[in-house]
Motif scaffolding. Structure first.
Motif, PDB file in Angstrom:
ATOM      1  N   GLU A  96       0.831  -1.211   0.000  1.00 32.72           N
ATOM      2  CA  GLU A  96       0.000   0.000   0.000  1.00 32.72           C
ATOM      3  C   GLU A  96       0.864   1.259   0.000  1.00 32.72           C
ATOM      4  O   GLU A  96       0.565   2.221  -0.708  1.00 32.72           O
ATOM      5  CB  GLU A  96      -0.939  -0.012   1.209  1.00 32.72           C
ATOM      6  CG  GLU A  96      -1.990  -1.099   1.112  1.00 32.72           C
ATOM      7  CD  GLU A  96      -2.653  -1.412   2.448  1.00 32.72           C
ATOM      8  OE1 GLU A  96      -2.294  -0.800   3.486  1.00 32.72           O
ATOM      9  OE2 GLU A  96      -3.527  -2.298   2.452  1.00 32.72           O
ATOM     10  N   TRP A  97       1.937   1.272   0.788  1.00 28.96           N
ATOM     11  CA  TRP A  97       2.833   2.425   0.828  1.00 28.96           C
ATOM     12  C   TRP A  97       3.486   2.632  -0.531  1.00 28.96           C
ATOM     13  O   TRP A  97       3.561   3.760  -1.029  1.00 28.96           O
ATOM     14  CB  TRP A  97       3.898   2.225   1.909  1.00 28.96           C
ATOM     15  CG  TRP A  97       4.787   3.411   2.099  1.00 28.96           C
ATOM     16  CD1 TRP A  97       4.551   4.493   2.888  1.00 28.96           C
ATOM     17  CD2 TRP A  97       6.052   3.646   1.478  1.00 28.96           C
ATOM     18  NE1 TRP A  97       5.598   5.380   2.807  1.00 28.96           N
ATOM     19  CE2 TRP A  97       6.533   4.882   1.935  1.00 28.96           C
ATOM     20  CE3 TRP A  97       6.831   2.931   0.567  1.00 28.96           C
ATOM     21  CZ2 TRP A  97       7.741   5.417   1.527  1.00 28.96           C
ATOM     22  CZ3 TRP A  97       8.043   3.471   0.158  1.00 28.96           C
ATOM     23  CH2 TRP A  97       8.483   4.694   0.638  1.00 28.96           C
ATOM     24  N   THR A  98       3.952   1.544  -1.149  1.00 24.20           N
ATOM     25  CA  THR A  98       4.584   1.632  -2.468  1.00 24.20           C
ATOM     26  C   THR A  98       3.596   2.158  -3.503  1.00 24.20           C
ATOM     27  O   THR A  98       3.945   3.009  -4.328  1.00 24.20           O
ATOM     28  CB  THR A  98       5.143   0.261  -2.890  1.00 24.20           C
ATOM     29  OG1 THR A  98       6.094  -0.157  -1.899  1.00 24.20           O
ATOM     30  CG2 THR A  98       5.820   0.321  -4.242  1.00 24.20           C
ATOM     31  N   ALA A  99       2.359   1.696  -3.450  1.00 24.64           N
ATOM     32  CA  ALA A  99       1.333   2.175  -4.383  1.00 24.64           C
ATOM     33  C   ALA A  99       1.062   3.664  -4.179  1.00 24.64           C
ATOM     34  O   ALA A  99       0.919   4.419  -5.150  1.00 24.64           O
ATOM     35  CB  ALA A  99       0.049   1.369  -4.216  1.00 24.64           C
ATOM     36  N   ARG A 100       1.008   4.109  -2.921  1.00 28.42           N
ATOM     37  CA  ARG A 100       0.806   5.544  -2.651  1.00 28.42           C
ATOM     38  C   ARG A 100       1.954   6.369  -3.197  1.00 28.42           C
ATOM     39  O   ARG A 100       1.744   7.453  -3.750  1.00 28.42           O
ATOM     40  CB  ARG A 100       0.662   5.788  -1.142  1.00 28.42           C
ATOM     41  CG  ARG A 100      -0.671   5.400  -0.571  1.00 28.42           C
ATOM     42  CD  ARG A 100      -0.861   5.933   0.846  1.00 28.42           C
ATOM     43  NE  ARG A 100       0.217   5.610   1.760  1.00 28.42           N
ATOM     44  CZ  ARG A 100       0.282   4.517   2.526  1.00 28.42           C
ATOM     45  NH1 ARG A 100      -0.690   3.626   2.471  1.00 28.42           N
ATOM     46  NH2 ARG A 100       1.301   4.331   3.349  1.00 28.42           N
ATOM     47  N   GLN A 101       3.180   5.873  -3.057  1.00 27.26           N
ATOM     48  CA  GLN A 101       4.346   6.598  -3.571  1.00 27.26           C
ATOM     49  C   GLN A 101       4.291   6.724  -5.090  1.00 27.26           C
ATOM     50  O   GLN A 101       4.596   7.770  -5.650  1.00 27.26           O
ATOM     51  CB  GLN A 101       5.642   5.891  -3.156  1.00 27.26           C
ATOM     52  CG  GLN A 101       5.866   5.857  -1.661  1.00 27.26           C
ATOM     53  CD  GLN A 101       5.846   7.226  -1.037  1.00 27.26           C
ATOM     54  OE1 GLN A 101       6.566   8.123  -1.453  1.00 27.26           O
ATOM     55  NE2 GLN A 101       5.000   7.411  -0.037  1.00 27.26           N
ATOM     56  N   ARG A 102       3.889   5.660  -5.760  1.00 28.12           N
ATOM     57  CA  ARG A 102       3.777   5.696  -7.228  1.00 28.12           C
ATOM     58  C   ARG A 102       2.702   6.687  -7.673  1.00 28.12           C
ATOM     59  O   ARG A 102       2.899   7.434  -8.622  1.00 28.12           O
ATOM     60  CB  ARG A 102       3.442   4.312  -7.773  1.00 28.12           C
ATOM     61  CG  ARG A 102       4.618   3.383  -7.760  1.00 28.12           C
ATOM     62  CD  ARG A 102       4.299   2.076  -8.445  1.00 28.12           C
ATOM     63  NE  ARG A 102       5.417   1.177  -8.312  1.00 28.12           N
ATOM     64  CZ  ARG A 102       5.324  -0.102  -8.080  1.00 28.12           C
ATOM     65  NH1 ARG A 102       4.130  -0.672  -7.969  1.00 28.12           N
ATOM     66  NH2 ARG A 102       6.389  -0.861  -7.947  1.00 28.12           N
ATOM     67  N   ARG A 103       1.553   6.665  -6.981  1.00 29.20           N
ATOM     68  CA  ARG A 103       0.469   7.599  -7.337  1.00 29.20           C
ATOM     69  C   ARG A 103       0.906   9.047  -7.147  1.00 29.20           C
ATOM     70  O   ARG A 103       0.589   9.907  -7.962  1.00 29.20           O
ATOM     71  CB  ARG A 103      -0.772   7.303  -6.518  1.00 29.20           C
ATOM     72  CG  ARG A 103      -1.561   6.102  -7.020  1.00 29.20           C
ATOM     73  CD  ARG A 103      -2.940   6.037  -6.388  1.00 29.20           C
ATOM     74  NE  ARG A 103      -2.908   5.993  -4.936  1.00 29.20           N
ATOM     75  CZ  ARG A 103      -2.881   4.885  -4.209  1.00 29.20           C
ATOM     76  NH1 ARG A 103      -2.866   3.705  -4.786  1.00 29.20           N
ATOM     77  NH2 ARG A 103      -2.869   4.939  -2.892  1.00 29.20           N
ATOM     78  N   SER A 104       1.627   9.320  -6.064  1.00 29.20           N
ATOM     79  CA  SER A 104       2.045  10.697  -5.811  1.00 29.20           C
ATOM     80  C   SER A 104       3.073  11.181  -6.830  1.00 29.20           C
ATOM     81  O   SER A 104       3.130  12.352  -7.141  1.00 29.20           O
ATOM     82  CB  SER A 104       2.588  10.850  -4.388  1.00 29.20           C
ATOM     83  OG  SER A 104       3.817  10.186  -4.254  1.00 29.20           O
ATOM     84  N   LYS A 105       3.880  10.287  -7.375  1.00 24.81           N
ATOM     85  CA  LYS A 105       4.854  10.658  -8.400  1.00 24.81           C
ATOM     86  C   LYS A 105       4.198  10.892  -9.757  1.00 24.81           C
ATOM     87  O   LYS A 105       4.713  11.637 -10.571  1.00 24.81           O
ATOM     88  CB  LYS A 105       5.929   9.573  -8.544  1.00 24.81           C
ATOM     89  CG  LYS A 105       6.879   9.544  -7.382  1.00 24.81           C
ATOM     90  CD  LYS A 105       7.928   8.483  -7.556  1.00 24.81           C
ATOM     91  CE  LYS A 105       8.838   8.448  -6.351  1.00 24.81           C
ATOM     92  NZ  LYS A 105       9.874   7.414  -6.454  1.00 24.81           N
ATOM     93  N   GLU A 106       3.056  10.258  -9.991  1.00 25.02           N
ATOM     94  CA  GLU A 106       2.350  10.425 -11.263  1.00 25.02           C
ATOM     95  C   GLU A 106       1.668  11.776 -11.359  1.00 25.02           C
ATOM     96  O   GLU A 106       1.341  12.243 -12.422  1.00 25.02           O
ATOM     97  CB  GLU A 106       1.323   9.304 -11.440  1.00 25.02           C
ATOM     98  CG  GLU A 106       1.963   7.952 -11.668  1.00 25.02           C
ATOM     99  CD  GLU A 106       0.957   6.820 -11.679  1.00 25.02           C
ATOM    100  OE1 GLU A 106      -0.260   7.068 -11.454  1.00 25.02           O
ATOM    101  OE2 GLU A 106       1.361   5.670 -11.897  1.00 25.02           O
ATOM    102  N   ARG A 107       1.407  12.397 -10.226  1.00 26.35           N
ATOM    103  CA  ARG A 107       0.702  13.682 -10.225  1.00 26.35           C
ATOM    104  C   ARG A 107       1.578  14.802 -10.622  1.00 26.35           C
ATOM    105  O   ARG A 107       2.669  14.953 -10.619  1.00 26.35           O
ATOM    106  CB  ARG A 107       0.118  13.953  -8.838  1.00 26.35           C
ATOM    107  CG  ARG A 107      -0.954  12.967  -8.500  1.00 26.35           C
ATOM    108  CD  ARG A 107      -1.493  13.247  -7.146  1.00 26.35           C
ATOM    109  NE  ARG A 107      -2.442  12.178  -6.828  1.00 26.35           N
ATOM    110  CZ  ARG A 107      -2.951  11.990  -5.651  1.00 26.35           C
ATOM    111  NH1 ARG A 107      -2.642  12.794  -4.664  1.00 26.35           N
ATOM    112  NH2 ARG A 107      -3.781  11.030  -5.423  1.00 26.35           N
TER     113      ARG A 107
END
Length: 107
Positions: A96-107
């Protein structure tokens, strides 16, 4: 030619990182976060034995170590719970943490 040679045995830690710098990094991670657990990953043909530290919120770090016994010894020396990832798998909070990090980088 060199590209035909095969490596014998498990890979060594990348970049020749020494044990003391790995210990220092892992100790710093434990000291600066709460609820940390250690997961020992086995060596493969490509990677060395590693220890993954995962904090309460899922933040994680990984360091290569020379062998499985050394990995368990280092992790136990940090005074955190230690697990064999082959037996337990990874906690959902890490994914979940890794997924949140990826989403925040896509923004």
């Amino acid at each position: 030619m060199a590209w035909w040679r095969r490596r014998r045995g498990p890979a060594s830690p990348r970049g020749g990182a020494d044990l003391s710098s790995a210990r220092a990094h892992l100790a710093d991670f434990v000291a600066s976060r709460r609820g940390v657990e250690a997961y020992v990953e086995p060596a493969t043909n490509i990677t060395a034995t590693t220890v993954v530290l995962i904090a309460h919120d899922g933040e994680w770090t990984r360091r290569a170590l020379p062998s499985r016994p050394v990995a368990f010894e280092v992790a136990r020396g940090l005074d955190v719970p230690v697990y064999d990832v082959n037996l337990t798998g990874y906690p959902a909070r890490m994914r979940e943490w890794t997924a949140r990090q990826r989403r925040s980088k896509e923004r």
